[in-house]
Scaffold this active site. Structure first.
Site, short mmCIF file in Angstrom:
data_model
loop_
_atom_site.label_atom_id
_atom_site.label_comp_id
_atom_site.label_asym_id
_atom_site.label_seq_id
_atom_site.Cartn_x
_atom_site.Cartn_y
_atom_site.Cartn_z
N SER A 297 15.53 59.99 26.33
CA SER A 297 15.85 58.73 27.01
C SER A 297 16.27 57.65 26.01
CB SER A 297 14.62 58.26 27.79
OG SER A 297 14.86 56.98 28.30
N LEU A 298 17.30 56.90 26.40
CA LEU A 298 17.74 55.76 25.58
C LEU A 298 16.96 54.50 25.93
CD1 LEU A 298 21.65 55.60 25.51
CD2 LEU A 298 20.12 55.95 23.59
N ASP B 199 18.52 50.88 40.53
CA ASP B 199 19.74 51.67 40.27
C ASP B 199 20.97 51.05 40.96
OD1 ASP B 199 18.72 53.59 38.56
OD2 ASP B 199 18.22 55.00 40.16
N GLY C 291 22.36 63.47 46.05
CA GLY C 291 20.97 63.42 45.63
C GLY C 291 20.46 61.98 45.56
N LYS D 231 11.28 60.19 41.07
CA LYS D 231 11.60 58.95 41.79
C LYS D 231 11.05 58.93 43.22
CE LYS D 231 15.63 57.67 39.04
NZ LYS D 231 17.05 57.35 38.98
N ASN E 33 12.52 53.49 41.14
CA ASN E 33 12.69 53.73 39.70
C ASN E 33 11.98 52.66 38.86
OD1 ASN E 33 14.40 51.51 39.88
ND2 ASN E 33 15.87 52.34 38.43
N THR F 20 11.85 58.14 36.07
CA THR F 20 13.11 58.87 36.04
C THR F 20 12.90 60.29 36.56
OG1 THR F 20 15.05 59.36 34.69
CG2 THR F 20 12.94 59.53 33.58
#
Ligand code: NAP
Length: 305
Positions: free
Chosen positions: A26-27, A114, A139, A77, A98, A73
């Site tokens: 993950s960033l 999101d 999704g 979720k 999220n 994540t």
């Protein structure tokens, strides 16, 4: 602004973080910690891996240690909703949160940022009315994408699914949540009119994980959603928007050079949804977006992604 005081972790440091499985790529820690430093908040953002059987215990436990907020994540979720004592209406309707914010009842409130993240790179265009969008995938993130397109005022939204079952489920969830004037419909990926939809679209979004792997030389892994050939029907100036941000660009986004299309990848969405989460946790409206973006770019360069 005061000089930065919180360059080191000390006894007063509070925790924020992202839970998922896996989360080591993950960033978000890099992006958030850069923002926390700039905002002079004595918080530390960590990627917290959790197996499915422990997930709810971990989330509930984190509420007991004065954790200031969590991102959720893949693949949790939906499951995260079980850990919330309050969920905002939109997140409840699309069955995905999220962002968890601690509430006064010793519980978590669930949100979904999101949508904010997705629309941010599209706000430059003021006139989306009558424009046509195609969403590949039905999704979790496709629901946020559909809602985002609805908020932007798109005229027609068509969703492409790999199965009729998934498509029907998606449309049943999303239809009650969007403006009645928005025309939303769906097709499966083997629909014979697919090429016409591609040709007529002004904006096409990849909301599947296809293209996410770095193994572009491996021919056994599908790299381009719907296969390469169908994209011969792309018209110039159509915007291709891939929610994926590694590799940059994906094989699908590389097609934009060939067809004279515009492209957007998922990095800005990641940064902007993170900024929206941090606003909810901190109550601070003004986010250091440039600093967050710079940190993300630097990390991607270091990792050569
Ligand atoms: P998800 O809930 O698992 O949904 C994935 C969708 O893609 C489903 O509709 C699935 O079909 C479809 N799909 C998966 N593999 C496929 C294949 N081989 N062929 C055709 N369709 C396929 O995942 P998600 O949360 O929506 O995430 C989707 C992508 O968006 C991921 O790459 C994720 O990293 C990215 N994302 C990025 C951001 C960002 O901030 N940039 C935020 C969220 C997500 P079925 O419905 O039939 O299973």
């Amino acid at each position: 602004m005061e000089p930065n005081k919180h360059k080191t972790i000390n006894g007063d440091t509070s925790l924020v973080g992202v839970l998922g499985d896996p989360v080591n790529h993950s960033l978000s820690p890099v992006i958030h910690n850069a923002a926390l430093l700039e905002l002079n908040l004595n918080w530390c953002y960590l990627a917290i891996p959790s197996k499915e059987i422990h997930f709810e215990l971990v989330v509930k436990g984190l509420r007991k240690i004065n954790c200031k907020g969590l991102n959720i994540t893949i693949p949790y979720k939906s499951q995260a909703m079980n850990c919330c004592t309050h969920i905002n209406n939109f997140s409840k309707n699309i069955e995905a949160v999220n962002t968890l914010v601690p509430n006064d009842n010793d519980g978590w409130s669930g949100f979904n940022t999101d949508v904010d993240g997705f629309i941010a790179p599209l706000l430059y265009e003021k006139n989306w009315a009558k424009k046509k969008a195609l969403i590949i995938g039905t999704g979790g993130s496709a629901k946020a994408v559909a809602k985002g397109l609805d908020l932007l005022g798109l005229g027609t939204i068509t969703c492409i699914s790999r199965s009729n079952e998934s498509l029907m489920k998606f449309l049943n969830i999303i239809r009650p949540n969007i403006n009645q004037k928005t025309n939303i419909n769906g097709i499966t990926k083997d629909n014979l009119s697919l090429k016409h939809y591609i040709n007529e679209s002004n904006l096409i979004i990849n909301a599947t994980p296809i293209g996410m792997t770095n193994k572009s030389i491996d021919n056994n892994i599908q790299q381009i959603p719907l296969g390469r050939e169908i994209w011969n029907n792309l018209k110039k100036d159509t915007i291709l928007y891939d929610l994926i941000y590694t590799p940059r660009p994906t094989e699908w986004l590389k097609l934009t050079t060939q067809y004279g299309c515009k492209r957007i990848d998922g990095l800005e969405m990641l940064i902007q949804q993170g900024a929206s989460s941090l606003r909810l946790w901190s109550g601070i409206e003004e986010m250091p977006i440039d600093i967050m973006r710079e940190a993300a770019h630097k990390e991607l360069l270091n990792k050569k992604l």
